[in-house]
Design a protein around this motif. Structure first.
Motif, mmCIF file in Angstrom:
data_model
loop_
_atom_site.group_PDB
_atom_site.id
_atom_site.type_symbol
_atom_site.label_atom_id
_atom_site.label_comp_id
_atom_site.label_asym_id
_atom_site.label_seq_id
_atom_site.Cartn_x
_atom_site.Cartn_y
_atom_site.Cartn_z
ATOM 1 N N PHE A 115 -19.731 10.989 -4.996
ATOM 2 C CA PHE A 115 -20.341 10.701 -3.695
ATOM 3 C C PHE A 115 -20.260 11.924 -2.789
ATOM 4 O O PHE A 115 -21.206 12.237 -2.062
ATOM 5 N N GLY A 116 -19.133 12.624 -2.845
ATOM 6 C CA GLY A 116 -18.999 13.831 -2.039
ATOM 7 C C GLY A 116 -19.968 14.918 -2.458
ATOM 8 O O GLY A 116 -20.605 15.566 -1.619
ATOM 9 N N PHE A 117 -20.133 15.097 -3.763
ATOM 10 C CA PHE A 117 -20.963 16.197 -4.257
ATOM 11 C C PHE A 117 -22.461 15.945 -4.109
ATOM 12 O O PHE A 117 -23.248 16.880 -4.274
ATOM 13 N N VAL A 118 -22.870 14.732 -3.811
ATOM 14 C CA VAL A 118 -24.294 14.514 -3.534
ATOM 15 C C VAL A 118 -24.593 14.715 -2.046
ATOM 16 O O VAL A 118 -25.715 14.460 -1.602
ATOM 17 N N HIS A 119 -23.587 15.189 -1.298
ATOM 18 C CA HIS A 119 -23.781 15.558 0.108
ATOM 19 C C HIS A 119 -23.349 17.018 0.294
ATOM 20 O O HIS A 119 -22.422 17.313 1.050
ATOM 21 N N PRO A 120 -24.021 17.958 -0.396
ATOM 22 C CA PRO A 120 -23.546 19.355 -0.433
ATOM 23 C C PRO A 120 -23.989 20.195 0.764
ATOM 24 O O PRO A 120 -24.470 21.320 0.602
ATOM 25 N N ILE A 121 -23.818 19.663 1.959
ATOM 26 C CA ILE A 121 -24.223 20.412 3.150
ATOM 27 C C ILE A 121 -23.260 21.567 3.406
ATOM 28 O O ILE A 121 -23.667 22.661 3.787
ATOM 29 N N SER A 122 -21.973 21.330 3.203
ATOM 30 C CA SER A 122 -20.958 22.374 3.297
ATOM 31 C C SER A 122 -19.755 21.915 2.486
ATOM 32 O O SER A 122 -19.653 20.741 2.109
ATOM 33 N N LYS A 123 -18.831 22.846 2.219
ATOM 34 C CA LYS A 123 -17.647 22.485 1.441
ATOM 35 C C LYS A 123 -16.824 21.420 2.160
ATOM 36 O O LYS A 123 -16.332 20.473 1.537
ATOM 37 N N LEU A 124 -16.669 21.591 3.466
ATOM 38 C CA LEU A 124 -15.905 20.606 4.227
ATOM 39 C C LEU A 124 -16.605 19.255 4.211
ATOM 40 O O LEU A 124 -15.961 18.213 4.076
ATOM 41 N N TYR A 125 -17.922 19.275 4.322
ATOM 42 C CA TYR A 125 -18.666 18.014 4.343
ATOM 43 C C TYR A 125 -18.545 17.290 3.008
ATOM 44 O O TYR A 125 -18.464 16.059 2.966
ATOM 45 N N ILE A 126 -18.520 18.047 1.912
ATOM 46 C CA ILE A 126 -18.300 17.435 0.598
ATOM 47 C C ILE A 126 -16.944 16.741 0.569
ATOM 48 O O ILE A 126 -16.811 15.607 0.097
ATOM 49 N N GLY A 127 -15.918 17.434 1.100
ATOM 50 C CA GLY A 127 -14.586 16.844 1.128
ATOM 51 C C GLY A 127 -14.507 15.616 2.013
ATOM 52 O O GLY A 127 -13.902 14.605 1.641
ATOM 53 N N VAL A 128 -15.134 15.694 3.184
ATOM 54 C CA VAL A 128 -15.099 14.566 4.117
ATOM 55 C C VAL A 128 -15.822 13.358 3.532
ATOM 56 O O VAL A 128 -15.323 12.224 3.592
ATOM 57 N N THR A 129 -16.998 13.583 2.955
ATOM 58 C CA THR A 129 -17.731 12.456 2.371
ATOM 59 C C THR A 129 -17.013 11.913 1.134
ATOM 60 O O THR A 129 -17.097 10.717 0.840
ATOM 61 N N GLY A 130 -16.287 12.778 0.425
ATOM 62 C CA GLY A 130 -15.471 12.287 -0.683
ATOM 63 C C GLY A 130 -14.380 11.349 -0.194
ATOM 64 O O GLY A 130 -14.116 10.302 -0.801
ATOM 65 N N LEU A 131 -13.733 11.712 0.923
ATOM 66 C CA LEU A 131 -12.725 10.833 1.521
ATOM 67 C C LEU A 131 -13.351 9.523 1.982
ATOM 68 O O LEU A 131 -12.759 8.446 1.826
ATOM 69 N N MET A 132 -14.544 9.620 2.539
ATOM 70 C CA MET A 132 -15.242 8.399 2.949
ATOM 71 C C MET A 132 -15.560 7.530 1.738
ATOM 72 O O MET A 132 -15.489 6.297 1.809
ATOM 73 N N GLY A 133 -15.899 8.178 0.627
ATOM 74 C CA GLY A 133 -16.144 7.423 -0.594
ATOM 75 C C GLY A 133 -14.907 6.659 -1.039
ATOM 76 O O GLY A 133 -14.998 5.502 -1.470
ATOM 77 N N LEU A 134 -13.739 7.300 -0.933
ATOM 78 C CA LEU A 134 -12.489 6.608 -1.257
ATOM 79 C C LEU A 134 -12.283 5.409 -0.332
ATOM 80 O O LEU A 134 -11.839 4.339 -0.764
ATOM 81 N N TYR A 135 -12.602 5.602 0.931
ATOM 82 C CA TYR A 135 -12.443 4.525 1.916
ATOM 83 C C TYR A 135 -13.384 3.364 1.609
ATOM 84 O O TYR A 135 -12.960 2.199 1.572
ATOM 85 N N PHE A 136 -14.657 3.674 1.368
ATOM 86 C CA PHE A 136 -15.616 2.616 1.049
ATOM 87 C C PHE A 136 -15.226 1.899 -0.242
ATOM 88 O O PHE A 136 -15.341 0.677 -0.348
ATOM 89 N N GLY A 137 -14.759 2.677 -1.223
ATOM 90 C CA GLY A 137 -14.337 2.068 -2.482
ATOM 91 C C GLY A 137 -13.136 1.161 -2.302
ATOM 92 O O GLY A 137 -13.050 0.090 -2.911
#
Length: 263
Positions: A202-224
């Protein structure tokens, strides 16, 4: 012949088509290959669980907003780059859309991405690792549960409370040890690995920036985690959609304010 420049209207149609297409892809994969993400969304004849999922999804948005507020207070070039996302050509064009159109895009993103990543991919990986489906729903449909106990850990709590009329605070299921025991027995390492891998994806399909990938990855953990604990996909769908909408509305308001000051 040169392509016509993209307008906010064409971007709107593209965004809705892409995000909606992710949902169609998830349902198609579930229909032909399994697991079926629709099982994790309460049906209309389960209205209390459906509406409860909407309400809990709204509440679940606030931790995400708090997380972003904390991140934006950090003095770091990567965070400054995150704050400049509104200058990205696609985002800049999107922010010219009206509030209703931004809401539609956000709803499509919440539905499409959650159906695909949490509703299909996460259970599919768990099934692949386990060899059999790993269900987040209770196997005993005869037990009548409250609206908040559609599946997952909340279903286990409801089951124990139905067997024991003692107060919830005295129930072993609502303790940390009860949660970890339930996770070990019912979720297992397969779903845990699937939870992590689907969040990374989920993080890597939002490759706007490295930080954004990490943040969206954390959000993916939260949603999961929301899905695993409740079994109700409506909760992460609403949390995802509302978070996106608030972020877009806020960014659009900031851009409108800047334009007004520079005029």
């Amino acid at each position: 012949m040169d392509d016509e420049p993209q307008t906010p209207e064409t971007l709107f149609h593209t965004a809705v088509g892409v995000e909606g297409g992710l949902g169609v892809l998830a349902l198609t994969l579930g229909y032909f290959l399994g697991p079926d993400a629709r099982e994790l969304v309460p049906a209309f004849n389960q209205l209390p669980a459906l509406l409860g999922g909407v309400g809990l999804g709204i509440l679940a948005t606030f931790p995400l907003l708090l997380l972003m507020a904390v991140i934006r207070r950090i003095k770091h070039p990567a965070v400054e780059q995150l704050d400049q996302l509104s200058e990205h050509p696609m985002i800049e064009l999107m922010l010219k859309l009206g509030p209703a159109e931004l809401l539609v895009i956000s709803l499509c993103a919440g539905v499409g991405e959650e159906l695909l990543f949490r509703g299909w991919l996460m259970p599919a990986i768990a099934q692949l690792l386990h060899g059999d489906p790993v269900s987040l729903l209770s196997g005993d449909p005869s037990i009548v549960r409250p609206w908040w106990a559609f599946g997952g850990w909340t279903s286990e709590i409801a089951n124990e409370l139905s067997r024991n009329s003692s107060a919830a605070g005295e129930s072993a299921a609502v303790t940390w040890s009860g949660l970890t025991q339930w996770w070990s027995n019912s979720i297992g390492w397969e779903m845990t690995v699937a939870w992590i891998l689907s969040s990374i994806g989920f993080g890597f399909v939002h490759p706007i920036s490295k930080l954004y990938i990490g943040v969206t990855g954390l959000m993916g953990l939260y949603f999961g985690a929301l899905l695993i604990l409740t079994g109700n996909l409506m909760i992460p769908i609403i949390a995802h959609a509302l978070y996106d909408a608030i972020q877009l509305w806020s960014a659009a308001a900031e851009e409108a304010s800047k334009d007004a000051k520079s005029a």
